[in-house]
Design an enzyme around this catalytic site. Sequence first.
Site, PDB file in Angstrom:
ATOM      1  N   GLU A 304      57.573  15.392  45.819  1.00 45.72           N
ATOM      2  CA  GLU A 304      58.231  15.042  47.101  1.00 45.72           C
ATOM      3  C   GLU A 304      59.679  15.553  47.065  1.00 45.72           C
ATOM      4  O   GLU A 304      60.633  14.813  47.359  1.00 45.72           O
ATOM      5  CB  GLU A 304      58.220  13.531  47.305  1.00 45.72           C
ATOM      6  CG  GLU A 304      56.820  12.930  47.195  1.00 45.72           C
ATOM      7  CD  GLU A 304      56.779  11.444  47.488  1.00 45.72           C
ATOM      8  OE1 GLU A 304      56.016  11.051  48.367  1.00 45.72           O
ATOM      9  OE2 GLU A 304      57.513  10.683  46.832  1.00 45.72           O
ATOM     10  N   CYS A 388      56.483   3.676  52.949  1.00 43.86           N
ATOM     11  CA  CYS A 388      57.947   3.750  53.037  1.00 43.86           C
ATOM     12  C   CYS A 388      58.425   4.216  54.410  1.00 43.86           C
ATOM     13  O   CYS A 388      59.443   3.726  54.916  1.00 43.86           O
ATOM     14  CB  CYS A 388      58.471   4.685  51.953  1.00 43.86           C
ATOM     15  SG  CYS A 388      57.635   6.274  51.872  1.00 43.86           S
TER      16      CYS A 388
HETATM   17  O1  FUB Z   1      59.215   5.628  46.005  1.00 44.99           O
HETATM   18  C1  FUB Z   1      59.629   4.961  47.184  1.00 44.99           C
HETATM   19  C2  FUB Z   1      59.373   5.831  48.370  1.00 44.99           C
HETATM   20  O2  FUB Z   1      57.988   6.131  48.440  1.00 44.99           O
HETATM   21  C3  FUB Z   1      60.040   7.177  48.317  1.00 44.99           C
HETATM   22  O3  FUB Z   1      61.305   7.204  48.870  1.00 44.99           O
HETATM   23  C4  FUB Z   1      59.091   8.030  49.053  1.00 44.99           C
HETATM   24  O4  FUB Z   1      59.286   9.400  48.807  1.00 44.99           O
HETATM   25  C5  FUB Z   1      57.766   7.521  48.580  1.00 44.99           C
HETATM   26  O5  FUB Z   1      57.450   8.057  47.342  1.00 44.99           O
HETATM   27 ZN    ZN Z   2      58.722   7.722  53.349  1.00 46.24          ZN
END
Ligand code: FUB
Ligand code: ZN
Length: 636
Positions: A304, A388
Site C-alpha cells: 500500500e 479504514c
Molecule cells: O493499517 C491501518 C490502515 O489499514 C492503513 O492506514 C490502511 O492502509 C490499511 O492498511
Molecule cells: Zn483506508
Amino acid sequence: MADGASGPIVDTTASPCARLRPLPVAAVRPTDEFWAPRIARNRVATIPSQLAQCKATGRVDNFRRASGKIGGEFQGIYFNDSDVYKWAEAAAWSLATYPDPALEAELDGVVAEIAAAQQPDGYLNTYFMFERAKERFRNLKDMHEIYCAGHLFQAAVAHFRATGKRTLLDVACRLADHLVTQFGPDGRIGACGHEEAEMGLVELFRTTRDARYLDLARRMIEARGQTPAVLGRSPYHQDHAPFAKQRKMTGHAVRHLYLCCGAADVVAETGDAAYLAALDALWHNFTLRQMYITGGAGSRHEGEAFGDDYELPNERAYTETCAAIGSVMWNWRMLLLTGLPQYADVLELALYNAVLPGLSLDGTRYFYENPLADRGGHRRQEWFGCACCPPNVARLLASLPGYLYSIADEGVYVHLYASSEAALTLPTGDTVRLREETDYPWNGEITIHIDEAPDREITLFLRVPFWADEAESQLFLNGDDATNFLTGEPGAYRAVRRLWRAGDIVRLVLPMPVECIESHPHVTSNRGRVALQRGPLVYCIEQADNPNGDAWDLALTDDSTFSTERLEIAGHSVIALRTDGLVRNANAWADALYAPYAPENSEDFSPATLTAIPYYAWANREAGPMQVWIPVVSDQ
Ligand code: FUB
Ligand code: ZN
C-alpha cells in the site's frame, strides 16, 4: 446557524509558529448544491450506516467484551477499535454543524462503551485484553496499539470541541498519560509502526495545554530512524532515516502522510526548522514526482506504498482513499503553518478527485483503491474487513465546513469556494460576517457579500487556484473592476485590503476552460495521452456515456475542442464534457497482441463523440471500462 461555539479541526489558534488560525467547524454553514447535500447525506446515510456496520461486525462489541459486559472472542482485525473512534469523530463533527439528538444519543452510548473498556491504569485497546494483556506494547511495529490510541485522541478532541463534553476527552487523557509513563522521558523510546498518534497527541496538547503530550508526539517522531532501530529500520514504517533527514515519500502511503501531519503539527508549536525543511522536501517530492493528477497518493498495491519517482500506473493505481485523506490533512496543516496557496491547491485537488471517488454518490458504498483506468470490475463495497477508508471519509465530510475559511491578524482567508455563510471572529476580536454565492466547482464565478465588518481596514485573501488563467481572471468590487488586485504570481492568494462596509460585494471570476494535461514523459503509462481538467475537477471517460465503442478505444484528436452540458448520474447533476473524437476501428488489432510498428494515425479510427464525466462520479451506474488518461491521435 450554529453560534460558532464549537472548535476547529486542527486548532492552531494558540500555535506560536502557525500563520493562520482555523475557524470553528460550526462557524461556517455551506449552503451550496455540491457540499451541503453531501454533508447532509453523510449525516443521514453514511454515519448511521457505518455505526450499523460497526455494531454488526463486532467492533462495538469488542469494547463491551473488554469491559466484561459480554463474553466471546475479539472480533475482526486487531486495529478495529480505530474504526469506532473514526466513526465517533465523524459523529462529533456532524453534531457541530447539525444538532441531532438521536445521533448525539448514539454517540453518547458508544462513548460510554469506550469509557467502560478502559483499564484502571488508563490502558485501552480491546484486542490486548485478558489472555493478550501480557503482549501489550511488545510489538509496536505491527500491532497498531498506539495508532488506535491516536484515533481515540482525535475523536475525543472532536467530541469535546463539538459538544463541550469531557466524557471521551477524559478517557483520551488517561490513555495519553499511560503512554507518557511508557514512552515519555521516564519510559522507553518507542513509536507505532503506523503513525497517527503524533497528530492526535498534538491536538490533545492544544486542547488541554498539557505539554507532556506535545513532548510525547515529538519523541515518537524522533524515535524513527534511530540506532538501535525501533521499527526494524524499514522504509515501510518510515524508520529508514530520522524524520528530519527524510526527503522522499516512502513506504506505506497513509503512514508517511500521517507522519507528515504529525511533524507539521509539531512545527506549528515549536518552529522546528529541520522538520520544516524535511516537510518542504517531502512535499515537493510528493507533488512533483509521486502524486497522481487526481491528487491521489501511493501507487503500489504491494505494501500500500509509494513507488519510485514517476511510477504512476493507472489500472494498478492503489491510491487508497485514506492516503488521499492523509494528503488533505497534511496540506491543511501546511496551509495553516504557512498561509501559502499551493497547499490549498493540492488539498482541493485531492478532495474533489481522490477523496470523493472513494464514496458512492448515494453515500453508502466505498472504494478502498482508486484506479485511474478500469475494465469495469472495480466496484464500491458497503464495507470492508479492513474498514479504514469508510469512516475516514465520514469524518472528513463531517468536518468539511471547517476547511473553507481561515483567519489571521490581517483578515480572512478564503480557501475553498462554496456557497456558504460564515460568522468569524478575528484574532483582534472583530466580527466579520460574510455570505458566499457560487456554483463552484461547475462555475468559477464567486460572489462574496460582506454583511458585517469592523470599523478598520482588514484584508480579504482570495485564492486564485493553480488552474486559473491569471490573465483571464477578474475581480470586481461593488461592480467596479478591481482586477489590478489579481496581479502577481499565479496561484497566490490575492489580498484585497480596505475599510469594508456591510453591503460590499466582491465578485471573483475564474474562467474554467477545459485543459488537456499531459504528464512527464517518465510516467510511461501516460505517454501519448492527456487527462481532461476543468476547474478543480479531473474528468474520465466511462462506458455508460460512450456507446460508440469500448471506452478504452476512444481517443482525442490534437485539435479537440470541448463543449459542456449538464448530465444526470444516479440522480446527481454534473457538468459533462463533449467533444468530437475518434474510436479505434474494431478490426484494427483483431486478436493480435503484438505487431510490427506502424505509426498510429486517424485512418485507424472513425469519428466518435466523446463524453467525459468528473472522475469522482465514475462507477455509479452500470459497470464498464473507464479511463482518465485518453490517447491523442494526430490528424497527420
Ligand atoms: O493499517 C491501518 C490502515 O489499514 C492503513 O492506514 C490502511 O492502509 C490499511 O492498511
Ligand atoms: Zn483506508
